[in-house]
Design an enzyme around this catalytic site. Structure first.
Site, PDB file in Angstrom:
ATOM      1  N   ARG A   1     -12.304  31.792  16.769  1.00 24.75           N
ATOM      2  CA  ARG A   1     -13.544  31.589  17.527  1.00 24.75           C
ATOM      3  C   ARG A   1     -13.703  30.210  18.172  1.00 24.75           C
ATOM      4  O   ARG A   1     -14.739  29.937  18.766  1.00 24.75           O
ATOM      5  CB  ARG A   1     -14.776  31.898  16.671  1.00 24.75           C
ATOM      6  N   ASP A   2     -12.695  29.362  18.080  1.00 23.65           N
ATOM      7  CA  ASP A   2     -12.751  28.092  18.821  1.00 23.65           C
ATOM      8  C   ASP A   2     -11.345  27.674  19.223  1.00 23.65           C
ATOM      9  O   ASP A   2     -10.953  26.521  19.071  1.00 23.65           O
ATOM     10  CB  ASP A   2     -13.425  27.005  17.990  1.00 23.65           C
ATOM     11  N   ILE A   3     -10.585  28.644  19.757  1.00 26.23           N
ATOM     12  CA  ILE A   3      -9.242  28.333  20.238  1.00 26.23           C
ATOM     13  C   ILE A   3      -9.348  27.535  21.527  1.00 26.23           C
ATOM     14  O   ILE A   3      -9.980  27.959  22.490  1.00 26.23           O
ATOM     15  CB  ILE A   3      -8.443  29.628  20.460  1.00 26.23           C
TER      16      ILE A   3
ATOM     17  N   SER B   1     -16.372  26.710  22.561  1.00 22.38           N
ATOM     18  CA  SER B   1     -16.405  25.523  23.414  1.00 22.38           C
ATOM     19  C   SER B   1     -16.573  25.976  24.854  1.00 22.38           C
ATOM     20  O   SER B   1     -16.014  27.001  25.263  1.00 22.38           O
ATOM     21  CB  SER B   1     -15.123  24.695  23.256  1.00 22.38           C
TER      22      SER B   1
END
Length: 264
Positions: A29-31, A76
């Site tokens: 969920r934040d690659i 992000s």
């Protein structure tokens, strides 16, 4: 931009890391590129699982239960998938695939495909229209800046087109990505549908399905409006500014204690 073979070397490592996470039932969920590091021998390491979600994984079969949609804004800015930013339930694995596509696009092109995947960004609105017309996502984005994808292979274009599908259910799984010609080093078969090779409509890209996100946006497909936003500059007009690869902080992650690895 990073040369394609160098990009592929890095991204194969990232793809394998994501494949391991998904096999264990973990959606990152934040690659983003900031969370992809290299160790002393150049091996890729995926870090920062502070926003990750742990799905239930059957210990006997290894089957991951993704039946319950995730909720809340998380990720992000330029990497977050459109379904995450729209504020309704989403699949964490599918969202990771969009972020992977942004990472590959960013390295190959030197800028983000969109500044933010929501209707307030004119690039995203134009991308919605392009995908509804089954156009190549990669080619459509580059055309905004009077560029072409000739510096990368058809296989890279095809993979980007698949990963950056706005319809989350149409994106490939990480297992499918591992078998993609760009990863395996094989040639992509060009579809014999009357398109020229320069049109970049390849077998596997597929006709995009309709998706509910369009219904949530007030899209007025009026060329003068987009020209005023810099999307269609004339020969004597400056090109629109590309969303550069600036470092980005993560947001969200406090929406629910259910399944969030580091939630209290």
């Amino acid at each position: 931009p990073v040369p394609e073979e160098v990009t592929k070397g890095f991204m194969v490592g990232l793809i394998n890391a994501i494949a391991h996470c998904h096999a264990m039932g973990v959606a990152h969920r934040d690659i983003k590129l900031e969370n992809v590091l290299l160790n002393s021998v150049g091996e890729v390491k995926l870090i920062d699982f502070g926003l990750s979600h742990q799905y239930y994984r059957d210990p006997n079969t290894g089957v991951v239960d993704r039946s319950r949609p995730l909720e809340g804004f998380c990720g992000s800015k330029s990497y977050a998938a459109p379904e995450v930013l729209v504020g309704r339930g989403y699949d964490g694995f599918d969202a990771d695939m969009w972020s992977l596509g942004v990472c590959i696009f960013g390295l190959l092109m030197g800028f983000f495909p969109v500044d933010e995947a929501k209707a307030s960004d004119w690039r995203y609105v134009r991308l919605v229209s392009a995908q509804k017309e089954a156009k190549s996502t990669t080619k459509a984005i580059l055309e905004w800046y009077k560029r072409t994808p000739k510096h990368i292979s058809p296989e890279a274009v095809d993979l980007l087109d698949q990963l950056l599908r706005i319809d989350a259910s149409a994106r490939p799984s990480i297992g499918t990505v591992l078998q993609h010609p760009w990863i395996t080093g094989t040639k992509l078969e060009v579809a014999s549908s009357g398109w020229s090779s320069e049109e970049l409509h390849y077998r596997g890209s597929g006709v995009q399905k309709s998706f509910d996100l369009v219904d949530d946006m007030e899209i007025m497909d009026d060329a003068p409006i987009y020209r005023s936003l810099g999307a269609f500059p004339g020969d004597d007009e400056p090109l629109p500014e590309m969303p550069t690869l600036a470092r980005q902080a993560a947001f969200g992650g406090q929406e629910s204690a259910f399944g969030d690895i580091f939630a209290l």
